[in-house]
Design a protein around this motif. Sequence first.
Motif, PDB file in Angstrom:
ATOM      1  N   ILE A 129      44.661  34.284  49.177  1.00  0.00           N
ATOM      2  CA  ILE A 129      43.993  34.650  47.920  1.00  0.00           C
ATOM      3  C   ILE A 129      44.342  33.661  46.814  1.00  0.00           C
ATOM      4  CG2 ILE A 129      43.911  36.406  46.101  1.00  0.00           C
ATOM      5  CD1 ILE A 129      44.193  38.490  48.327  1.00  0.00           C
ATOM      6  N   ARG A 130      45.617  33.288  46.749  1.00  0.00           N
ATOM      7  CA  ARG A 130      46.076  32.387  45.681  1.00  0.00           C
ATOM      8  C   ARG A 130      45.410  31.020  45.763  1.00  0.00           C
ATOM      9  NH1 ARG A 130      46.863  28.739  42.904  1.00  0.00           N
ATOM     10  NH2 ARG A 130      48.754  28.030  41.866  1.00  0.00           N
ATOM     11  N   TYR A 131      45.322  30.431  46.951  1.00  0.00           N
ATOM     12  CA  TYR A 131      44.874  29.053  47.066  1.00  0.00           C
ATOM     13  C   TYR A 131      43.397  28.907  47.428  1.00  0.00           C
ATOM     14  CZ  TYR A 131      49.790  28.078  46.633  1.00  0.00           C
ATOM     15  OH  TYR A 131      51.080  28.025  46.168  1.00  0.00           O
ATOM     16  N   ALA A 132      42.709  30.024  47.642  1.00  0.00           N
ATOM     17  CA  ALA A 132      41.269  29.953  47.900  1.00  0.00           C
ATOM     18  C   ALA A 132      40.478  29.930  46.597  1.00  0.00           C
ATOM     19  CB  ALA A 132      40.827  31.136  48.758  1.00  0.00           C
ATOM     20  N   SER A 133      41.162  30.055  45.478  1.00  0.00           N
ATOM     21  CA  SER A 133      40.494  30.045  44.181  1.00  0.00           C
ATOM     22  C   SER A 133      41.240  29.144  43.213  1.00  0.00           C
ATOM     23  CB  SER A 133      40.431  31.467  43.609  1.00  0.00           C
ATOM     24  OG  SER A 133      39.983  31.444  42.269  1.00  0.00           O
ATOM     25  N   ASP A 134      40.510  28.509  42.342  1.00  0.00           N
ATOM     26  CA  ASP A 134      41.126  27.658  41.317  1.00  0.00           C
ATOM     27  C   ASP A 134      41.606  28.474  40.120  1.00  0.00           C
ATOM     28  OD1 ASP A 134      40.589  25.368  42.805  1.00  0.00           O
ATOM     29  OD2 ASP A 134      38.603  25.123  41.887  1.00  0.00           O
ATOM     30  N   HIS A 135      41.277  29.763  40.107  1.00  0.00           N
ATOM     31  CA  HIS A 135      41.527  30.558  38.909  1.00  0.00           C
ATOM     32  C   HIS A 135      42.537  31.686  39.120  1.00  0.00           C
ATOM     33  CE1 HIS A 135      38.196  28.388  37.185  1.00  0.00           C
ATOM     34  NE2 HIS A 135      37.403  28.796  38.161  1.00  0.00           N
ATOM     35  N   ILE A 136      43.216  31.716  40.266  1.00  0.00           N
ATOM     36  CA  ILE A 136      44.228  32.739  40.513  1.00  0.00           C
ATOM     37  C   ILE A 136      45.592  32.060  40.572  1.00  0.00           C
ATOM     38  CG2 ILE A 136      45.091  34.478  42.126  1.00  0.00           C
ATOM     39  CD1 ILE A 136      42.223  34.930  43.031  1.00  0.00           C
ATOM     40  N   LEU A 137      46.475  32.459  39.667  1.00  0.00           N
ATOM     41  CA  LEU A 137      47.807  31.855  39.610  1.00  0.00           C
ATOM     42  C   LEU A 137      48.833  32.698  40.347  1.00  0.00           C
ATOM     43  CD1 LEU A 137      47.727  30.803  35.860  1.00  0.00           C
ATOM     44  CD2 LEU A 137      47.103  29.450  37.861  1.00  0.00           C
ATOM     45  N   ASP A 138      48.607  33.999  40.409  1.00  0.00           N
ATOM     46  CA  ASP A 138      49.493  34.894  41.153  1.00  0.00           C
ATOM     47  C   ASP A 138      48.721  36.166  41.469  1.00  0.00           C
ATOM     48  OD1 ASP A 138      51.710  35.784  42.472  1.00  0.00           O
ATOM     49  OD2 ASP A 138      53.055  35.715  40.748  1.00  0.00           O
ATOM     50  N   TYR A 139      49.260  36.934  42.419  1.00  0.00           N
ATOM     51  CA  TYR A 139      48.509  38.084  42.918  1.00  0.00           C
ATOM     52  C   TYR A 139      49.481  39.112  43.485  1.00  0.00           C
ATOM     53  CZ  TYR A 139      46.017  40.634  46.646  1.00  0.00           C
ATOM     54  OH  TYR A 139      45.538  41.591  47.494  1.00  0.00           O
ATOM     55  N   ILE A 140      49.282  40.374  43.133  1.00  0.00           N
ATOM     56  CA  ILE A 140      50.086  41.466  43.681  1.00  0.00           C
ATOM     57  C   ILE A 140      49.134  42.548  44.194  1.00  0.00           C
ATOM     58  CG2 ILE A 140      51.837  43.234  43.239  1.00  0.00           C
ATOM     59  CD1 ILE A 140      52.820  41.507  40.913  1.00  0.00           C
TER      60      ILE A 140
END
Length: 215
Positions: A129-140
Motif C-alpha cells: 500500500i505504501r509504495y504503490a502510491s506516490d501519496h501515501i507516507l504511512d498506513y495503519i
Amino acid sequence: MKSILLIGVNRFGSLLAEQFNRQGHQVMAVDKDEDRINSILPLVTDAQIGDSTNETFLRTLGINNYDVCIVTIGSDFQSSLETTSLLKELGGRLVVSRADRDVQAKFLLRNGADEVISPEKQIAEWAAIRYASDHILDYIKLDDEHAIFEVPIPDEWADKSIGQIDIRKKYSITIMAVKENGKMNLSVTPETVLRSDDTMLVLGERKAIQKCLHI
C-alpha cells in the motif's frame, strides 16, 4: 511498565526485545540456544536457557506473573504450538504467538493463542500500500474496511481550514492530526489551517479515503 515473557530469541524476537527495552518494560527471554541467550542479555531483564515445550520448565517461570507471553518461534511450528498451548494451560493472561502462514494462525488460535502476529504478511501488506502510491507516507490497518493514512496536504486544500474543507460531512473521513515540521499536532480543530508542506493523518473507510484523496 509491563512484565513480558519472550520465548524464542530469533531475529524477530531480538528486535522485539530491543523495542521493549527502549520502552522500559521488564522482559524475561527464553531460548534453547545458549549463544542466542548470551547475545540478548544486554536487552532484557533476565534470560534463561530452556525448552519451552517442557511443562516442568515453564512452571518454574511463574507464567501467571507475566502480563504478556509472546512466542516468536518461527522455525519449528510444532514447538510453537506446544508452547502456546502450555502457556495458556499454565495461566498465561495474554498469549501472543507468531505465525508464518494462515493455517498456522488458525491452529494457534484454536490451541491457546489469544492473538497471532504474522510479521512478514503484515509488513508485505503495508509495503504494497505504501509504495504503490506516490501519496501515501504511512498506513495503519484497523480492520478490513477502515485504516489510518498519513498523506500530504492536497494542493487544493492548502491554506484552508479543516472546517472549510469539511471532509467529515462529505466523505465521513476524520483528520486526526497534522504533522508540522516533523512534529505531530494532535490538537486539531475546525479552525486548524492546513499548509502545503504539512502532512496529515486521516481516519475512515479505505475506499472513501482513496476516493477523496485520489490515492
